[in-house]
Write a protein that holds these residues in place. Structure first.
Motif, mmCIF file in Angstrom:
data_model
loop_
_atom_site.group_PDB
_atom_site.id
_atom_site.type_symbol
_atom_site.label_atom_id
_atom_site.label_comp_id
_atom_site.label_asym_id
_atom_site.label_seq_id
_atom_site.Cartn_x
_atom_site.Cartn_y
_atom_site.Cartn_z
ATOM 1 N N VAL A 158 25.183 37.400 21.165
ATOM 2 C CA VAL A 158 26.413 37.859 20.521
ATOM 3 C C VAL A 158 26.796 39.209 21.102
ATOM 4 C CG1 VAL A 158 27.405 38.662 18.349
ATOM 5 C CG2 VAL A 158 26.006 36.591 18.389
ATOM 6 N N LYS A 159 28.042 39.312 21.543
ATOM 7 C CA LYS A 159 28.502 40.569 22.129
ATOM 8 C C LYS A 159 29.414 41.312 21.171
ATOM 9 C CE LYS A 159 28.109 39.561 26.998
ATOM 10 N NZ LYS A 159 28.707 39.751 28.313
ATOM 11 N N LYS A 160 29.455 42.595 21.394
ATOM 12 C CA LYS A 160 30.326 43.435 20.572
ATOM 13 C C LYS A 160 31.686 43.572 21.260
ATOM 14 C CE LYS A 160 28.297 47.135 18.625
ATOM 15 N NZ LYS A 160 27.960 46.838 17.226
ATOM 16 N N PHE A 161 32.699 43.038 20.603
ATOM 17 C CA PHE A 161 34.072 43.108 21.117
ATOM 18 C C PHE A 161 34.886 44.050 20.245
ATOM 19 C CE2 PHE A 161 34.893 39.580 24.150
ATOM 20 C CZ PHE A 161 33.630 39.006 24.151
ATOM 21 N N MET A 162 35.594 44.943 20.874
ATOM 22 C CA MET A 162 36.527 45.763 20.110
ATOM 23 C C MET A 162 37.944 45.586 20.647
ATOM 24 S SD MET A 162 36.803 49.876 19.570
ATOM 25 C CE MET A 162 35.922 50.025 18.021
ATOM 26 N N PHE A 163 38.867 45.318 19.726
ATOM 27 C CA PHE A 163 40.279 45.235 20.094
ATOM 28 C C PHE A 163 40.950 46.521 19.624
ATOM 29 C CE2 PHE A 163 38.775 40.900 19.834
ATOM 30 C CZ PHE A 163 39.269 40.371 21.020
ATOM 31 N N VAL A 164 41.499 47.246 20.574
ATOM 32 C CA VAL A 164 42.115 48.527 20.260
ATOM 33 C C VAL A 164 43.638 48.347 20.196
ATOM 34 C CG1 VAL A 164 42.379 50.928 20.960
ATOM 35 C CG2 VAL A 164 40.244 49.714 21.452
ATOM 36 N N ASN A 165 44.194 48.618 19.048
ATOM 37 C CA ASN A 165 45.639 48.439 18.835
ATOM 38 C C ASN A 165 46.327 49.790 18.866
ATOM 39 O OD1 ASN A 165 45.712 45.436 17.946
ATOM 40 N ND2 ASN A 165 44.020 46.364 16.839
ATOM 41 N N ARG A 166 47.244 49.973 19.816
ATOM 42 C CA ARG A 166 47.852 51.294 20.003
ATOM 43 C C ARG A 166 49.380 51.271 19.972
ATOM 44 N NH1 ARG A 166 47.360 53.258 24.704
ATOM 45 N NH2 ARG A 166 47.963 55.283 23.923
ATOM 46 N N LYS A 167 49.981 50.131 19.579
ATOM 47 C CA LYS A 167 51.444 50.043 19.623
ATOM 48 C C LYS A 167 52.023 49.759 18.230
ATOM 49 C CE LYS A 167 51.803 49.980 24.253
ATOM 50 N NZ LYS A 167 50.362 50.155 24.566
ATOM 51 N N ALA A 168 53.217 50.260 18.000
ATOM 52 C CA ALA A 168 53.933 49.961 16.765
ATOM 53 C C ALA A 168 54.291 48.468 16.747
ATOM 54 C CB ALA A 168 55.186 50.823 16.673
ATOM 55 N N PRO A 169 54.489 47.898 15.547
ATOM 56 C CA PRO A 169 54.566 46.444 15.439
ATOM 57 C C PRO A 169 55.747 45.721 16.099
ATOM 58 C CG PRO A 169 54.969 47.488 13.299
ATOM 59 C CD PRO A 169 54.482 48.543 14.224
ATOM 60 N N TYR A 170 56.965 46.241 16.058
ATOM 61 C CA TYR A 170 58.094 45.395 16.480
ATOM 62 C C TYR A 170 58.810 45.827 17.754
ATOM 63 C CZ TYR A 170 57.041 43.763 11.861
ATOM 64 O OH TYR A 170 56.359 43.287 10.781
ATOM 65 N N LEU A 172 38.145 45.830 15.041
ATOM 66 C CA LEU A 172 39.499 46.256 15.404
ATOM 67 C C LEU A 172 39.625 47.751 15.203
ATOM 68 C CD1 LEU A 172 39.984 43.186 15.033
ATOM 69 C CD2 LEU A 172 42.172 43.745 14.003
ATOM 70 N N ALA A 173 40.217 48.399 16.186
ATOM 71 C CA ALA A 173 40.492 49.828 16.034
ATOM 72 C C ALA A 173 42.004 50.027 16.073
ATOM 73 C CB ALA A 173 39.821 50.611 17.148
ATOM 74 N N PHE A 174 42.500 50.881 15.196
ATOM 75 C CA PHE A 174 43.928 51.204 15.172
ATOM 76 C C PHE A 174 44.077 52.678 15.512
ATOM 77 C CE2 PHE A 174 43.275 47.481 12.676
ATOM 78 C CZ PHE A 174 44.352 46.668 13.007
ATOM 79 N N VAL A 175 44.706 52.915 16.663
ATOM 80 C CA VAL A 175 44.813 54.260 17.214
ATOM 81 C C VAL A 175 46.279 54.496 17.618
ATOM 82 C CG1 VAL A 175 43.965 55.783 19.064
ATOM 83 C CG2 VAL A 175 42.449 54.051 18.098
ATOM 84 N N ASP A 176 46.697 55.752 17.628
ATOM 85 C CA ASP A 176 48.078 56.103 17.996
ATOM 86 C C ASP A 176 49.080 55.286 17.158
ATOM 87 O OD1 ASP A 176 47.056 57.911 19.847
ATOM 88 O OD2 ASP A 176 47.075 56.462 21.475
ATOM 89 N N ASP A 177 50.156 54.783 17.768
ATOM 90 C CA ASP A 177 51.163 54.042 16.995
ATOM 91 C C ASP A 177 50.613 52.733 16.412
ATOM 92 O OD1 ASP A 177 53.097 55.938 17.262
ATOM 93 O OD2 ASP A 177 54.362 54.817 18.661
ATOM 94 N N GLY A 178 49.427 52.326 16.845
ATOM 95 C CA GLY A 178 48.808 51.117 16.276
ATOM 96 C C GLY A 178 48.630 51.208 14.776
ATOM 97 N N VAL A 179 48.486 52.415 14.241
ATOM 98 C CA VAL A 179 48.320 52.546 12.781
ATOM 99 C C VAL A 179 49.567 52.046 12.040
ATOM 100 C CG1 VAL A 179 46.684 54.469 12.974
ATOM 101 C CG2 VAL A 179 49.110 54.958 12.638
ATOM 102 N N TYR A 180 50.716 52.080 12.706
ATOM 103 C CA TYR A 180 51.946 51.573 12.078
ATOM 104 C C TYR A 180 51.894 50.072 11.824
ATOM 105 C CZ TYR A 180 54.601 55.944 12.866
ATOM 106 O OH TYR A 180 55.083 57.222 12.833
ATOM 107 N N GLU A 181 51.026 49.348 12.545
ATOM 108 C CA GLU A 181 50.913 47.898 12.327
ATOM 109 C C GLU A 181 50.487 47.608 10.886
ATOM 110 O OE1 GLU A 181 48.335 46.082 15.264
ATOM 111 O OE2 GLU A 181 49.241 47.267 16.871
#
Lengths: 135, 99, 110
Positions: free
Chosen positions: A18-30, A54-63
Motif C-alpha cells: 500500500v502506497k501513500k498518495f496525496m492529492f494536493v488541491n490548489r485551485k478555486a472550484p469554478y 487530500l491536502a487543500f492549499v492556496d485557493d484550493g481551500v475555496y473548494e
C-alpha cells in the motif's frame, strides 16, 4: 528503487504494498477545471485501496467553502461530493492553516470536517508520501 | 472606464495591476474567481478597501453565490447580476478585461 | 439520442444514460429498465430510490463498493451485498441501476 518521477511505479518488489498518495488541491472550484478533475481522480483512486490523503492549499481551500450555490452560473455544484469521500474511505483531509487565514476563512466556513495543519506539519506530511499529485 | 478582473487575487497579480492603473472615478467589476477579491478579512482586502475611496467596485452576484462567499463580502462592494453587468458595459465609454 | 413516452421526449447519451437528471420520472425509469431487460420489483425500486437520494446528497453516482456499503447501512446487511445487487441488476448494479435511476455513469466505472 527507481528515481521518483511523480508517477505510479509498480515494480515487482513493491507491487502489492500500500502506497501513500496525496492529492494536493490548489485551485478555486469554478474558474478552472482543475478542482473538479482532481476530485474525480480522487474518487477513482479510492478503487485501488491505497493510503489516500487530500491536502487543500492556496485557493484550493475555496473548494471546501460551504453554501456554494451554482444555479446562476449553470455549472454543477460539486462541493457536496466532498462529503461523500468518507463513504469512499477517504477520511484524511488536511487544510493549510496559512491559506485559510490569508483568505479570511476558518474551519467554520468549510463543508466537511478537516484537520488544519501548520506549515511544518503540512511539509512533513508531504515529504512522507510515496506519490504526490497536484491539481 | 470599466475594468473587469476575472482571476483570483492569489493566483495572479492582475488585480494589483488593475488597482494601480485604474483612474479615480472608474469602475472595477469582479467576476468569476475575481470575486474572491471582494471578500473581507484577507490579504487582498486591503488593496480593494483602499481603492473603494476613489473607484466603484462591483462583484457579479451569480459568481459570488456559486462560490459561497455571499456572507463574506467587503462593505462597499456592490453586487450586480448579468443585467447589471450589461448596464455597466453600456454606461462606460470603454472597457478593459484584465485577463 | 432520445426516446419518447406519452409525448414527452427524454434525451440520452450514446450509452443510453439520461442527459438531464431533472427529466427523470417513473415512466422513464420503466422504459430504461425494459431496455436493460430488468423486470422492476419493489426491491428494484428501493435501490433506484436509494441511488437518487444518494445523488441528491452528494452529486455523484456511487462506486459499486460504496453503494453496497451504504445500502447495507440503510436497508440492512442482507441487502448490502454484491450478490443481492447483482441478482437485481445482473449486468452491474452501478451501471444498470444508475441508468434506470437517471444518474450519470459512476465515476471510475469501466
Amino acid at each position: 528503487m527507481t528515481e521518483s518521477t511523480g508517477g505510479i511505479e509498480v515494480e515487482e518488489e513493491t507491487a502489492g504494498r500500500v502506497k501513500k498518495f496525496m492529492f494536493v488541491n490548489r485551485k478555486a472550484p469554478y474558474g478552472t477545471i482543475y478542482a473538479l478533475e482532481g476530485l474525480e481522480v480522487v474518487l477513482i483512486s479510492a478503487a485501488f485501496d491505497q493510503d489516500v490523503s487530500l491536502a487543500f492549499v492556496d485557493d484550493g481551500v475555496y473548494e471546501l467553502v460551504k453554501g456554494q450555490a451554482t444555479k446562476g452560473i449553470d455549472v454543477k455544484n460539486f462541493s457536496p461530493t466532498y462529503r461523500a469521500l468518507e463513504g469512499y474511505d477517504i477520511e484524511k483531509l488536511y487544510v493549510d492553516a496559512e491559506s485559510l487565514k490569508a483568505r479570511g476563512l476558518t474551519e467554520e466556513n468549510l463543508i466537511v470536517p478537516v484537520e488544519v495543519l501548520s506549515n511544518e506539519e503540512m511539509a512533513d506530511l508531504m515529504a512522507a508520501q510515496d506519490v504526490v499529485i497536484s491539481f | 472606464m470599466l475594468h473587469i478582473v476575472n482571476k483570483s487575487p492569489y493566483q495572479t497579480r492582475n488585480l494589483e495591476s488593475c488597482l494601480r492603473l485604474a483612474k479615480a472615478g472608474s469602475a472595477i467589476l469582479l467576476i468569476e474567481d475575481g470575486v474572491y477579491a471582494a471578500t473581507r478579512d484577507n490579504i487582498a482586502a486591503a488593496g480593494v478597501k483602499a481603492a473603494l475611496g476613489s473607484v466603484s467596485v462591483y462583484a457579479l452576484s451569480p459568481d459570488v453565490e456559486a462560490r459561497g462567499v455571499n456572507n463574506l463580502l467587503l462593505d462597499g462592494v456592490k453586487l450586480v447580476d448579468y443585467g447589471g453587468f450589461v448596464d455597466l458595459v453600456a454606461e462606460h465609454a470603454n472597457t478593459q478585461s484584465w485577463l | 439520442m432520445s426516446f419518447e413516452i406519452n409525448g414527452k421526449t427524454y434525451e440520452t447519451d450514446e450509452e443510453g444514460y439520461l442527459i438531464n437528471l431533472s427529466e427523470w420520472d417513473e415512466e422513464a425509469a420503466k422504459y430504461l429498465a425494459k431496455e436493460e431487460k430488468v423486470d422492476m420489483t419493489d426491491n428494484h425500486w428501493e435501490v433506484i430510490n436509494f441511488l437518487r437520494e444518494y445523488y441528491n446528497d452528494y452529486q455523484i453516482a456511487p462506486a459499486i463498493r460504496v453503494l453496497t456499503k451504504a445500502i447495507g447501512k440503510k436497508l440492512g446487511p442482507e441487502k448490502g451485498s454484491n450478490k443481492y445487487l447483482y441478482e437485481l441488476f445482473p449486468y452491474g448494479p452501478a451501471k444498470q441501476a444508475c441508468k434506470i435511476a437517471g444518474l450519470p455513469k459512476p465515476t471510475g466505472c469501466i
